[in-house]
Design an enzyme around this catalytic site. Structure first.
Site, mmCIF file in Angstrom:
data_model
loop_
_atom_site.group_PDB
_atom_site.id
_atom_site.type_symbol
_atom_site.label_atom_id
_atom_site.label_comp_id
_atom_site.label_asym_id
_atom_site.label_seq_id
_atom_site.Cartn_x
_atom_site.Cartn_y
_atom_site.Cartn_z
ATOM 1 N NE ARG A 232 -3.278 0.611 0.346
ATOM 2 C CZ ARG A 232 -3.603 1.569 1.105
ATOM 3 N NH1 ARG A 232 -4.006 1.357 2.380
ATOM 4 N NH2 ARG A 232 -3.658 2.905 0.871
ATOM 5 C CG HIS A 233 -1.140 4.711 -0.356
ATOM 6 N ND1 HIS A 233 -1.579 5.456 0.685
ATOM 7 C CD2 HIS A 233 -2.394 4.613 -1.171
ATOM 8 C CE1 HIS A 233 -2.878 5.312 0.818
ATOM 9 N NE2 HIS A 233 -3.289 4.916 -0.358
ATOM 10 C CG ASN A 239 -5.382 6.476 4.615
ATOM 11 O OD1 ASN A 239 -4.010 6.338 4.060
ATOM 12 N ND2 ASN A 239 -6.317 6.153 3.758
ATOM 13 N NE ARG A 284 -4.346 7.414 -2.087
ATOM 14 C CZ ARG A 284 -5.207 7.929 -2.845
ATOM 15 N NH1 ARG A 284 -5.027 9.019 -3.442
ATOM 16 N NH2 ARG A 284 -6.317 7.177 -3.108
ATOM 17 C CD GLU A 306 -8.192 2.428 -4.146
ATOM 18 O OE1 GLU A 306 -8.519 1.553 -4.899
ATOM 19 O OE2 GLU A 306 -8.304 2.174 -2.690
ATOM 20 C CG HIS A 371 -4.239 3.477 -4.686
ATOM 21 N ND1 HIS A 371 -4.170 4.676 -4.166
ATOM 22 C CD2 HIS A 371 -3.874 3.531 -5.922
ATOM 23 C CE1 HIS A 371 -3.458 5.600 -4.850
ATOM 24 N NE2 HIS A 371 -3.091 4.878 -5.929
#
Length: 452
Positions: A232-233, A239, A284, A306, A371
């Site tokens: 994941r980033h 978030n 990101r 994403e 993502h």
């Protein structure tokens, strides 16, 4: 009487087409790996597929036979191996009668007589046959596959590794005595020959769309040992705010993960070989990969962006439940197929990821920084997760996942950066930002991210 028309759920009508993919090749040529890959690819695309491994049937009566069992002069062994093949083909044909689409017969099928018998059985039931021969004379690769088999095959469970390797070499020698490659005498067959792990591919008499789809995938495979790295980033500002989608920058802790990622990769790779890094086009993921070594070639893929949440982009789940209550409930009811207004569904993401999967299958040493939803779909492909479960898997932030495909499944290793990150996994019906992701179906690990 014709069977009812079937569709695989993604707009590919297979009508009455049913295909038996018949694996052909000496032991240690990657047949089982190819069979497993083909099944998971087809099921990932919602095409019903099943592997029928003759070795599994044989093991019911002879779980750990010695090499002499596979000597053609061993009448008892030959009789038991034939019975196992009969049982596998019989079960496969019953499965086709129940509506199966692509059955994969995983065995050596090493003689022309055996291949003729399989074809006649399938022809009698109106099932097409596609023979796939993996032929390899690369001694280094064969030895690598021998090492793989002796440590993972049920035939050698609990045995001394060197004893297992010697026995397996003798088994291969017994098959070599009678092996007949597909040649001009079988030019009437539909077949694909993969020579020396894809250095040369020979295609003969491909007949229809579904066969072409299977062949296209198999042409992109290689059976060299390799791993794929997924991450994941780092944690983003969205978030922290509980918002989905958008193009937010990394949080302070996300920046810490980006700086730690090179060390995690180095630890998991185990040497200094350069990886090729694939990111999305969103900042990101690009920011997360920016501290990786300059020797790593980095590519940005729009297909790795994403899941598009349409009108819900940049909203929290609380806001979505208030503004679009019917949509919120509909997505919880069928998360894989639900499409955001003006956006995408998980099924849509799978379709746009197909070129990524093709590139992954023909490439080596790939690290993907992507993502939540995209990673779920890729992970589901390698780990054979169901459509119902994959959208609910909890995927950890600040963790590197290493996947190593094997002949009998995919091995997974995780490397935790030990950098805190917000847990925002959401269960069905909930609008909460912070929940325990271990309650998720088939959770990949602790920690979490917004379940796009």
């Amino acid at each position: 009487m014709a069977r009812p028309r079937k569709t695989n759920g993604i707009g590919i009508g297979v009508e009455d087409t049913q295909i038996c993919v018949v694996m052909v090749g000496l032991p240690a040529r990657g047949k089982s790996l190819i069979a497993q890959k083909a099944q998971r690819y087809l099921k990932w695309l919602s095409i019903d597929a099943m592997v029928f491994n003759v070795g599994n049937y044989r093991r019911q009566d002879s779980p750990q036979p010695g090499a002499d069992f596979f000597d053609n002069s061993n009448e008892k062994g030959e009789r038991m191996r034939r019975a196992a093949a009969e049982a596998a083909v019989t079960d496969m044909l019953k499965w086709f009668k129940a509506g199966g689409v692509v059955g994969i017969l995983d065995a050596t099928n090493s003689t022309k007589e055996r291949r003729r018998w399989v074809k006649e059985r399938c022809d009698a039931q109106g099932v097409e046959t596609l023979f796939v021969e993996s032929k390899c004379d690369d001694e280094a690769l064969v030895m690598s596959n021998i090492l793989e088999v002796k440590t993972t095959s049920p035939d050698y469970k609990g045995l001394d590794p060197e004893t297992a390797a010697q026995d397996f070499r003798e088994r291969i020698h017994n098959y070599e005595k009678v092996y007949q490659t597909i040649d001009e005498d079988e030019s009437h067959l539909t077949y694909l020959k993969i020579m020396d792990v894809g250095k040369q591919v020979i295609i003969n008499r491909i007949q229809d769309y579904l066969q072409s789809r299977v062949v296209y995938y198999l042409m992109n495979l290689h059976i060299k040992p390799r791993s794929i790295w997924l991450s994941r980033h780092g944690e983003s500002e969205f978030n922290l705010e509980g918002k989905i989608g958008g193009d937010a920058p990394l949080s302070a802790r996300g920046e810490m993960y980006a700086k730690k990622l090179p060390d995690l990769v180095r630890e998991s790779v185990g040497d200094d070989r350069p990886l090729t890094v694939w990111t999305s086009t969103l900042r990101r993921t690009i920011a997360t990969a920016r501290f990786l070594p300059e020797s790593y070639n980095q590519l940005q893929w729009k297909a790795l962006d994403e899941l598009d949440s349409g009108v819900c982009d940049c909203l929290t789940y609380q806001e979505i439940s208030e503004l679009y209550p019917e949509d919120f409930a509909a997505r919880d009811n069928d998360k894989y197929n639900y499409r955001y207004r003006g956006g995408e569904s998980y099924r849509d993401v799978v379709i746009r990821l197909e070129p990524i999967i093709m590139e992954l299958e023909r490439s080596e040493n790939i690290l993907i920084v992507t993502h939540q939803a995209v990673l779920r779909c890729i992970y589901a492909y390698f780990m054979k997760k169901s459509q119902a479960d994959s959208p609910w898997m909890a995927v950890p932030l600040h963790t590197l996942i290493k996947l190593t495909p094997r002949a009998y499944g995919t091995q997974e290793e995780r490397y935790d950066a030990k950098i805190p990150a917000v847990s925002t996994w959401r269960g069905k019906g909930s609008v909460a930002k912070h929940e325990d992701p271990t309650a998720a179906t088939d959770a990949i690990g602790k920690g979490g991210d917004l379940p796009q």
